[in-house]
Motif scaffolding. Structure first.
Motif, mmCIF file in Angstrom:
data_model
loop_
_atom_site.group_PDB
_atom_site.id
_atom_site.type_symbol
_atom_site.label_atom_id
_atom_site.label_comp_id
_atom_site.label_asym_id
_atom_site.label_seq_id
_atom_site.Cartn_x
_atom_site.Cartn_y
_atom_site.Cartn_z
ATOM 1 N N TYR A 109 -2.216 -16.169 31.318
ATOM 2 C CA TYR A 109 -0.925 -15.869 32.292
ATOM 3 C C TYR A 109 -1.045 -14.586 32.896
ATOM 4 O O TYR A 109 -1.264 -13.705 32.203
ATOM 5 C CB TYR A 109 0.436 -16.345 31.383
ATOM 6 N N PHE A 110 -0.886 -14.804 34.166
ATOM 7 C CA PHE A 110 -0.789 -13.489 34.977
ATOM 8 C C PHE A 110 0.714 -13.407 35.752
ATOM 9 O O PHE A 110 0.985 -13.954 36.701
ATOM 10 C CB PHE A 110 -1.686 -13.422 36.215
ATOM 11 N N PRO A 111 1.617 -12.677 34.937
ATOM 12 C CA PRO A 111 3.045 -12.905 35.399
ATOM 13 C C PRO A 111 3.417 -11.815 36.578
ATOM 14 O O PRO A 111 4.570 -12.199 37.319
ATOM 15 C CB PRO A 111 3.915 -12.218 34.123
ATOM 16 N N GLU A 112 2.727 -10.914 37.043
ATOM 17 C CA GLU A 112 3.070 -10.208 38.203
ATOM 18 C C GLU A 112 2.063 -10.044 39.084
ATOM 19 O O GLU A 112 1.118 -8.954 38.985
ATOM 20 C CB GLU A 112 3.496 -8.810 37.823
ATOM 21 N N ILE A 113 1.827 -10.938 40.082
ATOM 22 C CA ILE A 113 0.695 -10.628 40.954
ATOM 23 C C ILE A 113 1.291 -10.236 42.274
ATOM 24 O O ILE A 113 2.288 -10.684 42.923
ATOM 25 C CB ILE A 113 0.182 -11.939 41.388
ATOM 26 N N GLU A 114 0.835 -8.731 42.641
ATOM 27 C CA GLU A 114 1.691 -7.955 43.299
ATOM 28 C C GLU A 114 1.720 -8.416 44.977
ATOM 29 O O GLU A 114 2.779 -8.361 45.636
ATOM 30 C CB GLU A 114 1.282 -6.459 43.458
ATOM 31 N N PHE A 115 0.578 -8.750 45.399
ATOM 32 C CA PHE A 115 0.492 -9.197 47.004
ATOM 33 C C PHE A 115 -0.169 -10.654 46.849
ATOM 34 O O PHE A 115 -1.245 -10.527 47.307
ATOM 35 C CB PHE A 115 -0.017 -8.260 47.784
ATOM 36 N N PRO A 116 0.555 -11.733 46.806
ATOM 37 C CA PRO A 116 0.183 -12.942 46.578
ATOM 38 C C PRO A 116 -0.633 -13.502 47.749
ATOM 39 O O PRO A 116 -1.847 -14.008 47.806
ATOM 40 C CB PRO A 116 1.284 -13.925 46.541
ATOM 41 N N ASP A 117 -0.214 -13.044 49.131
ATOM 42 C CA ASP A 117 -1.097 -13.551 50.455
ATOM 43 C C ASP A 117 -2.409 -12.735 50.239
ATOM 44 O O ASP A 117 -3.219 -13.379 51.224
ATOM 45 C CB ASP A 117 -0.304 -13.015 51.636
ATOM 46 N N LEU A 118 -2.553 -11.708 49.679
ATOM 47 C CA LEU A 118 -4.064 -11.169 49.614
ATOM 48 C C LEU A 118 -4.757 -11.329 48.342
ATOM 49 O O LEU A 118 -5.916 -10.444 48.149
ATOM 50 C CB LEU A 118 -3.730 -9.677 50.188
ATOM 51 N N ALA A 119 -3.971 -12.003 47.397
ATOM 52 C CA ALA A 119 -4.623 -11.851 45.927
ATOM 53 C C ALA A 119 -5.968 -12.892 46.019
ATOM 54 O O ALA A 119 -5.846 -14.067 46.612
ATOM 55 C CB ALA A 119 -3.630 -12.336 45.076
ATOM 56 N N PHE A 120 -6.824 -12.456 45.075
ATOM 57 C CA PHE A 120 -7.920 -13.578 44.982
ATOM 58 C C PHE A 120 -8.301 -13.746 43.250
ATOM 59 O O PHE A 120 -7.821 -12.626 42.684
ATOM 60 C CB PHE A 120 -9.301 -12.823 45.417
ATOM 61 N N VAL A 121 -8.476 -14.814 42.996
ATOM 62 C CA VAL A 121 -8.758 -15.139 41.813
ATOM 63 C C VAL A 121 -10.263 -15.164 41.552
ATOM 64 O O VAL A 121 -10.885 -15.884 42.158
ATOM 65 C CB VAL A 121 -8.017 -16.631 41.159
ATOM 66 N N HIS A 122 -10.681 -14.533 40.496
ATOM 67 C CA HIS A 122 -12.306 -14.662 40.401
ATOM 68 C C HIS A 122 -12.695 -15.003 38.930
ATOM 69 O O HIS A 122 -12.042 -14.445 38.108
ATOM 70 C CB HIS A 122 -12.701 -13.072 40.606
ATOM 71 N N PHE A 123 -13.426 -15.944 39.143
ATOM 72 C CA PHE A 123 -14.001 -16.684 37.820
ATOM 73 C C PHE A 123 -15.450 -16.274 37.339
ATOM 74 O O PHE A 123 -16.294 -16.498 38.381
ATOM 75 C CB PHE A 123 -14.016 -18.119 37.580
ATOM 76 N N GLU A 124 -15.631 -15.834 36.175
ATOM 77 C CA GLU A 124 -16.895 -15.446 35.813
ATOM 78 C C GLU A 124 -17.328 -15.981 34.431
ATOM 79 O O GLU A 124 -16.669 -16.224 33.528
ATOM 80 C CB GLU A 124 -17.170 -14.029 35.837
#
Length: 187
Positions: A109-124
């Motif tokens: 859970y990531f409760p506070e994503i600050e700038f969703p329009d520029l946010a990236f989710v990275h899976f490794e």
């Protein structure tokens, strides 16, 4: 950035950052100011809930065909800040001796994503070893182009070439803040 719908491309600049925007944005304070009224407010935040369910067909590291069976784990990082070292990151447990079809069923859970329009989710994905963990693969997607619900996340190597038949199976849910026009009318 890869789009979950297939193919790859660019992420359009958010309307907040366009020259004809009615807002001024301060990326250091994450504050927005209306150009005409001068009214200031904080950029609304988004939240993301990912369940890493399972995966399939992880290759051995560095193209090896012999050796021990891998012990995979997944790291998910949300890049939503200017300082990449200050971004939220979560890690699954290690599945011992199973690179073919590991199962995690772990919530992130990531409760506070600050700038969703520029946010990236990275899976490794990494292979746990005694001395140094080996890199297996990765995938990066913009938050706003991720599909919600059950998704199959393809993996790519260090050169961003596809790892054939390698996927992470996950369930994705996120909430996005209202668009700025909606925020302005509620102030």
């Amino acid at each position: 950035a890869e789009y979950m719908g297939g193919g790859c491309g660019f992420v359009p600049k958010p309307s907040l950052l366009l020259p004809n925007s009615i807002y001024l944005f301060n990326p250091l304070s994450m504050e927005i100011q209306h150009k005409r009224t001068g009214h200031k407010f904080m950029l609304p935040k988004a939240s993301l809930n990912i369940e890493i369910i399972s995966a399939m067909h992880f290759p051995k590291p560095n193209g090896n065909t012999k050796g021990e069976i891998i012990d995979p784990y997944v790291i998910v990082t949300v890049f939503d800040k200017l300082d990449k070292d200050n971004c939220a990151s979560k890690k699954t447990g290690v599945v011992d001796d199973n690179g073919f079809n590991p199962v995690w069923n772990e919530q992130m859970y990531f409760p506070e994503i600050e700038f969703p329009d520029l946010a990236f989710v990275h899976f490794e994905v990494y292979d746990k070893d005694l001395d140094r963990d080996d890199y297996i693969g990765q995938f990066c997607v913009s938050l706003t182009s991720m599909q919600q619900g059950f998704v199959s996340i393809p993996l790519f190597n260090k050169d961003y070439r596809p790892l054939q038949h390698s996927f992470i199976f996950a369930h994705v849910r996120y909430t996005l803040p209202p668009k700025l026009g909606c925020i302005e009318t509620t102030l």
